[in-house]
Design an enzyme around this catalytic site. Sequence first.
Site: not given
Length: 284
Positions: A126-128, A131-132
């Site tokens: 999960h990549c901040i 946002n996905n």
Amino acid sequence: MSKKKCKITLPVVMVVSAICYIYYATIFVFIDRWFGLFSSPGLMNAVVFTAIAIICIFTYAIAIVRDPGRVPSSFTPDIEDSHNSIQEVKRKSGDLRYCQKCSHYKPPRAHHCRVCKRCVLRMDHHCIWINNCVGHANYKAFFIFVLYAVIACIHSAVLLLGSIIYDTVKDEQQNEESSRTVYVVSCLLLFPLTIALGVLLGWHIYLTLRNKTTIEYYEGVRAMWLAEKGGEVYRHPYDLGAFENLTLVLGPSVFSWICPTSGHIGSGLRFPTAYDKLTESSSE
């Protein structure tokens, strides 16, 4: 491909702001002061950098908006499927992987994301910054974005250094203070960003060449340790060889590797394995 609802967050705003700032500084400061924006080399650099920036923004938007892959509610693993040579099971009990939170079985390489609150097909992480989740359907867009971002940063950094050297030699006094501010801010932003993105790109090139996700890499480290402890040799089951791994992730044609298309990737419910090759060779 399905799309997810886009929610603007602070990290996303920071990335977009960094892209806009680097673009402005590169075109209207570095290129303009070194070559002159409307000179032949100035226009050439401006066109090339603008094209790279457009691709960066486009692939970044795809990585944000595209759904990384949902597990169909009707999915049930078929343990008698002759075309599926392996079934992923729980490490301790040996049962088929089942998500208690989503109330369905997990396909191979799928994992539950605590942030997205659902299972994601071929989840990498999960990549901040987007946002996905980075998963089955948007991994290539994420990979291509990082690739072009590194190219853009290197191009901008070269123009920044050239502009600084040119200004130092020419010793211009006009706009000296404002230019120094842009140079200082750009150095503080560009060089750490180039290093960070370069490391990230190198990491995902390594993963792609071995057809692994970030999660599978760390799971593989433990599996390798357990295998060595038991006197066995561990091999990642989805590693089909470097070139075939590249085609599975980036596309069947070399010319499509740098394009953010993903029509080749299939359903994400089943992936070819090294055991498939062994079965085919033994049957022949």
